[in-house]
Design a protein around this motif. Structure first.
Motif, short mmCIF file in Angstrom:
data_model
loop_
_atom_site.label_atom_id
_atom_site.label_comp_id
_atom_site.label_asym_id
_atom_site.label_seq_id
_atom_site.Cartn_x
_atom_site.Cartn_y
_atom_site.Cartn_z
N TYR A 189 -0.42 -23.74 -28.55
CA TYR A 189 -1.21 -23.37 -27.37
C TYR A 189 -0.56 -23.87 -26.08
O TYR A 189 -0.74 -23.30 -25.02
CB TYR A 189 -2.65 -23.88 -27.49
N TYR A 212 3.96 -20.03 -29.50
CA TYR A 212 2.86 -19.17 -29.98
C TYR A 212 3.40 -17.78 -30.28
O TYR A 212 3.14 -17.21 -31.35
CB TYR A 212 1.76 -19.07 -28.91
N ARG A 250 -0.06 -4.99 -33.47
CA ARG A 250 -0.94 -4.81 -32.30
C ARG A 250 -1.61 -3.45 -32.27
O ARG A 250 -2.57 -3.25 -31.53
CB ARG A 250 -0.14 -5.04 -31.01
N CYS A 266 -11.37 -12.50 -25.82
CA CYS A 266 -10.51 -13.63 -26.22
C CYS A 266 -9.05 -13.18 -26.14
O CYS A 266 -8.31 -13.24 -27.13
CB CYS A 266 -10.87 -14.14 -27.61
N GLY A 308 -6.46 -14.31 -24.76
CA GLY A 308 -5.33 -15.24 -24.74
C GLY A 308 -4.44 -14.95 -23.55
O GLY A 308 -4.91 -14.69 -22.44
N GLN A 355 -1.54 -10.97 -25.18
CA GLN A 355 -0.67 -10.47 -26.26
C GLN A 355 -1.07 -9.06 -26.70
O GLN A 355 -0.20 -8.24 -26.99
CB GLN A 355 -0.72 -11.41 -27.47
N LEU A 375 -10.95 -11.06 -21.31
CA LEU A 375 -11.86 -12.21 -21.16
C LEU A 375 -11.37 -13.33 -22.05
O LEU A 375 -11.01 -13.11 -23.21
CB LEU A 375 -13.29 -11.80 -21.55
N ASP A 376 -11.34 -14.53 -21.50
CA ASP A 376 -10.97 -15.70 -22.31
C ASP A 376 -11.61 -16.93 -21.67
O ASP A 376 -11.90 -16.95 -20.47
CB ASP A 376 -9.44 -15.86 -22.36
N ALA A 377 -11.80 -17.97 -22.50
CA ALA A 377 -12.40 -19.20 -21.98
C ALA A 377 -11.35 -20.15 -21.44
O ALA A 377 -11.69 -21.15 -20.79
CB ALA A 377 -13.19 -19.89 -23.11
N ALA A 401 -14.62 -16.70 -19.13
CA ALA A 401 -16.00 -16.85 -19.63
C ALA A 401 -15.96 -17.12 -21.12
O ALA A 401 -14.92 -16.97 -21.77
CB ALA A 401 -16.79 -15.57 -19.37
N PHE A 402 -17.12 -17.50 -21.64
CA PHE A 402 -17.26 -17.64 -23.08
C PHE A 402 -17.71 -16.31 -23.68
O PHE A 402 -18.58 -15.64 -23.12
CB PHE A 402 -18.28 -18.74 -23.43
N GLU A 458 -19.51 -15.81 -26.12
CA GLU A 458 -20.90 -15.81 -26.58
C GLU A 458 -21.89 -15.70 -25.42
O GLU A 458 -23.09 -15.66 -25.64
CB GLU A 458 -21.20 -17.05 -27.43
N SER A 493 -8.58 -9.64 -31.11
CA SER A 493 -7.45 -9.82 -32.03
C SER A 493 -7.28 -11.30 -32.35
O SER A 493 -7.14 -12.14 -31.45
CB SER A 493 -6.22 -9.25 -31.32
N VAL A 494 -7.30 -11.59 -33.64
CA VAL A 494 -7.14 -12.94 -34.20
C VAL A 494 -7.81 -14.05 -33.37
O VAL A 494 -7.20 -15.06 -33.05
CB VAL A 494 -5.65 -13.29 -34.48
N ALA A 495 -9.08 -13.84 -33.07
CA ALA A 495 -9.83 -14.85 -32.30
C ALA A 495 -11.14 -15.24 -32.99
O ALA A 495 -11.58 -16.39 -32.86
CB ALA A 495 -10.12 -14.33 -30.90
N GLN A 499 -21.93 -19.30 -33.45
CA GLN A 499 -21.21 -18.75 -32.30
C GLN A 499 -20.76 -17.31 -32.62
O GLN A 499 -20.86 -16.40 -31.78
CB GLN A 499 -19.97 -19.63 -32.10
C1 LIG Z 1 -5.60 -17.27 -31.39
S1 LIG Z 1 -5.90 -16.87 -29.73
C2 LIG Z 1 -5.78 -15.10 -29.77
C3 LIG Z 1 -5.19 -14.57 -28.51
C4 LIG Z 1 -4.88 -13.09 -28.51
N1 LIG Z 1 -6.09 -12.29 -28.63
C5 LIG Z 1 -3.90 -12.70 -29.59
O1 LIG Z 1 -4.09 -11.65 -30.22
O2 LIG Z 1 -2.88 -13.36 -29.77
C6 LIG Z 1 -7.62 -17.15 -29.54
C7 LIG Z 1 -8.10 -17.09 -28.09
O3 LIG Z 1 -9.52 -17.18 -28.10
C8 LIG Z 1 -9.92 -17.94 -26.97
N2 LIG Z 1 -11.28 -18.44 -27.25
C9 LIG Z 1 -11.64 -19.31 -28.22
N3 LIG Z 1 -12.97 -19.50 -28.19
C10 LIG Z 1 -13.46 -18.71 -27.19
C11 LIG Z 1 -14.76 -18.45 -26.67
N4 LIG Z 1 -15.84 -19.03 -27.19
N5 LIG Z 1 -14.89 -17.59 -25.64
C12 LIG Z 1 -13.79 -16.99 -25.10
N6 LIG Z 1 -12.53 -17.21 -25.54
C13 LIG Z 1 -12.37 -18.05 -26.58
C14 LIG Z 1 -8.87 -19.03 -26.85
O4 LIG Z 1 -8.84 -19.57 -25.55
C15 LIG Z 1 -7.60 -18.24 -27.22
O5 LIG Z 1 -6.99 -17.71 -26.07
#
Ligand SMILES: C[S@@+](CC[C@H](N)C(=O)[O-])C[C@H]1O[C@@H](n2cnc3c(N)ncnc32)[C@H](O)[C@@H]1O
Length: 209
Positions: A10, A16, A34, A53, A55, A58, A73-75, A95-96, A98, A113-115, A123
């Motif tokens: 990270y 990454y 992708r 999410c 990231g 990607q 959107l990402d936290a 933002a979150f 959730e 994707s993978v989140a 959650q």
């Molecule tokens: C493994 S990365 C995946 C990133 C990208 N989607 C990818 O395909 O490579 C997970 C992402 O989810 C985000 N994340 C985790 N919990 C989250 C939440 N509750 N709300 C928003 N983003 C969140 C993290 O900050 C991170 O950027």
């Protein structure tokens, strides 16, 4: 669980991205990986897409090739800073997942994707409900994430990856019936495809009336 490698992945984007590319070889490489969750979807230049999410963008970088209306959107502020630099043509929201700061019925497609494997069970439920809320009627939730391998040959590789880079929530996801959760929330699931010996799953669910 997880190791220092998770923090490093990270912290250092190149790390990454290298790990992602290596993992994506199991499905024929990153570009193919992708596209997996986008197969079968009709995307026009004005299709309103949320990359949940996102990231560092990607997957966003592939979504903006089809639509001029992509929001990430990402936290994580650091990930969003990188995404803005990397894929400036998308809009971004910190933002979150959730608790999304969007009105109801906004998006044609929500992609993630993978989140989801990073989410705790409660959650995860809340996020799926939020996705359902922000999608338009007929809108599609499409996701790609880990799954329990159906081919035992893929267990060692997946286990090693989860041990090195993930936390207990990823193991939890392997036991979770994601399709069931989507159906419970009101999605009509019309696609559930396994890849890489079953260690990856793509699910597409539509918001129906
Ligand atoms: C493994 S990365 C995946 C990133 C990208 N989607 C990818 O395909 O490579 C997970 C992402 O989810 C985000 N994340 C985790 N919990 C989250 C939440 N509750 N709300 C928003 N983003 C969140 C993290 O900050 C991170 O950027």
């Amino acid at each position: 669980m997880a190791t220092i490698l998770r923090d490093l992945s990270y912290r250092y984007q190149w790390f990454y991205d290298s790990i992602s590319r290596l993992a994506a070889l199991s499905v024929g490489g990153e570009a193919h990986f992708r596209q997996l969750a986008l197969q079968g979807l009709t995307i026009h230049s004005d299709t309103k897409i949320l990359d949940l999410c996102c990231g560092s963008g990607q997957a966003t970088q592939f979504l903006v090739k089809s639509s001029q209306n992509v929001t990430g959107l990402d936290a994580s502020p650091l990930s969003l800073k990188r995404a803005r630099e990397h894929v400036p043509s998308a809009s971004y929201v910190e933002a979150f997942a959730e608790e999304m700061p969007f009105a109801d019925n906004q998006f044609d497609i929500v992609h993630t994707s993978v989140a989801l494997h990073e989410m705790k069970p409660q959650q995860l439920r809340k996020i799926i409900q939020e996705v359902h809320r922000v999608l338009k009627l007929g809108g599609v939730f499409t996701l790609v994430d880990f799954h329990t391998p159906s081919n035992p040959i893929f267990w060692p590789g997946l286990s090693l990856f989860l041990l090195l880079f993930e936390t207990e929530t990823a193991w939890e996801l392997l036991k979770t019936d994601l399709v069931g959760l989507l159906v419970e929330t009101g999605f009509e699931v019309n696609k559930h495809i396994l890849y890489a010996g079953g260690s990856l799953q793509v699910i597409q669910g539509r918001v129906d009336g």
